[in-house]
Design a protein around this motif. Structure first.
Motif, PDB file in Angstrom:
ATOM      1  N   GLY A 158       0.822  -1.211   0.000  1.00 31.53           N
ATOM      2  CA  GLY A 158       0.000   0.000   0.000  1.00 31.53           C
ATOM      3  C   GLY A 158       0.852   1.255   0.000  1.00 31.53           C
ATOM      4  N   ALA A 159       1.938   1.219   0.769  1.00 34.70           N
ATOM      5  CA  ALA A 159       2.828   2.388   0.812  1.00 34.70           C
ATOM      6  C   ALA A 159       3.419   2.639  -0.560  1.00 34.70           C
ATOM      7  CB  ALA A 159       3.931   2.171   1.845  1.00 34.70           C
ATOM      8  N   SER A 160       3.734   1.578  -1.256  1.00 35.22           N
ATOM      9  CA  SER A 160       4.255   1.715  -2.616  1.00 35.22           C
ATOM     10  C   SER A 160       3.220   2.369  -3.518  1.00 35.22           C
ATOM     11  CB  SER A 160       4.640   0.340  -3.158  1.00 35.22           C
ATOM     12  OG  SER A 160       4.955   0.411  -4.517  1.00 35.22           O
ATOM     13  N   SER A 161       1.969   1.927  -3.394  1.00 34.38           N
ATOM     14  CA  SER A 161       0.892   2.508  -4.202  1.00 34.38           C
ATOM     15  C   SER A 161       0.672   3.973  -3.858  1.00 34.38           C
ATOM     16  CB  SER A 161      -0.390   1.710  -3.975  1.00 34.38           C
ATOM     17  OG  SER A 161      -1.482   2.316  -4.620  1.00 34.38           O
ATOM     18  N   VAL A 162       0.671   4.292  -2.571  1.00 28.62           N
ATOM     19  CA  VAL A 162       0.485   5.687  -2.148  1.00 28.62           C
ATOM     20  C   VAL A 162       1.652   6.545  -2.620  1.00 28.62           C
ATOM     21  CG1 VAL A 162       0.414   7.215  -0.111  1.00 28.62           C
ATOM     22  CG2 VAL A 162      -1.022   5.179  -0.192  1.00 28.62           C
ATOM     23  N   ALA A 163       2.853   6.009  -2.499  1.00 32.41           N
ATOM     24  CA  ALA A 163       4.037   6.759  -2.956  1.00 32.41           C
ATOM     25  C   ALA A 163       3.949   7.022  -4.451  1.00 32.41           C
ATOM     26  CB  ALA A 163       5.306   5.989  -2.615  1.00 32.41           C
ATOM     27  N   ASP A 164       3.497   6.034  -5.205  1.00 29.72           N
ATOM     28  CA  ASP A 164       3.346   6.207  -6.647  1.00 29.72           C
ATOM     29  C   ASP A 164       2.308   7.288  -6.947  1.00 29.72           C
ATOM     30  OD1 ASP A 164       3.911   5.514  -9.359  1.00 29.72           O
ATOM     31  OD2 ASP A 164       1.994   4.405  -9.403  1.00 29.72           O
ATOM     32  N   LYS A 165       1.176   7.234  -6.223  1.00 33.30           N
ATOM     33  CA  LYS A 165       0.136   8.261  -6.420  1.00 33.30           C
ATOM     34  C   LYS A 165       0.660   9.641  -6.016  1.00 33.30           C
ATOM     35  CE  LYS A 165      -3.918   5.329  -5.939  1.00 33.30           C
ATOM     36  NZ  LYS A 165      -5.125   5.066  -5.176  1.00 33.30           N
ATOM     37  N   TRP A 166       1.407   9.674  -4.938  1.00 26.92           N
ATOM     38  CA  TRP A 166       1.955  10.951  -4.471  1.00 26.92           C
ATOM     39  C   TRP A 166       2.938  11.509  -5.503  1.00 26.92           C
ATOM     40  CZ3 TRP A 166       0.787  14.517  -1.107  1.00 26.92           C
ATOM     41  CH2 TRP A 166       1.734  15.497  -0.782  1.00 26.92           C
TER      42      TRP A 166
END
Length: 179
Positions: A158-166
């Motif tokens: 999830g952190a990877s996904s959020v970082a990508d979105k960010w």
């Protein structure tokens, strides 16, 4: 547009936390269920131990009763022989009485043996319950650990996904500032 992207990031972060919490709670619930099952199995082992002792106690009582019954039969035989003028301590009369004594002892030992076998089976059952309790305890700990590992995996992915979105949001934000 920026607020929509930030809302998406925030919802992703909340989703991660909810997913982590759910996995952790699943692991905890599985552990509690396994510990309960282990307690039940240990209690069943204790009850099987009581049943084993009961089988031995009943066996001892029945063995004594069998011996007493054959002692009474022997006494009636001797009395019947004596009442008919037969010498009790020799010949056929003695053979009949000795056979009765032997059969009585055989029956009494059979009762003892059967009680010992029954007790053995109960003890085996107790061992199986104790093994089950041990396995349940291990399974519960494993489920709990799996819940924590799953929560950590959810956090990382999830952190990877959020970082990508960010990162995408920041690129879009910087592109809008250029105009």
């Amino acid at each position: 547009m920026a607020s929509l992207a930030l809302a998406s990031i925030a919802l992703s972060a909340v989703g991660i936390l909810v997913g982590m919490s759910g996995q952790r709670q699943q692991g905890e619930a599985a552990n509690k269920q396994a510990l309960y099952n282990a307690r039940v199995a240990r209690r069943n082992a204790v009850m099987a131990g009581y049943a084993a002792q009961d089988a031995l106690d009943r066996g001892a009582r029945d063995e004594l009763t069998t011996r007493l019954q054959y002692k009474q039969i022997k006494g009636r035989q001797r009395a019947a022989f004596a009442a008919n003028g037969v010498v009790v301590d020799e010949g056929s009369a003695l053979d009949v009485v000795l056979d009765t004594v032997a059969l009585g002892e055989f029956d009494a030992l059979t009762v003892r043996s059967n009680a010992a076998k029954e007790a053995f089976n109960y003890r085996e059952q107790a061992d199986q319950f104790n093994s089950s309790a041990w396995m349940q305890t291990i399974a519960g700990k494993d489920a709990q650990r799996a819940g924590y590992i799953g929560a950590a995996g959810t956090l990382l992915s999830g952190a990877s996904s959020v970082a990508d979105k960010w990162h995408t949001y920041k690129q879009l934000d910087s592109n809008f500032k250029l105009f």
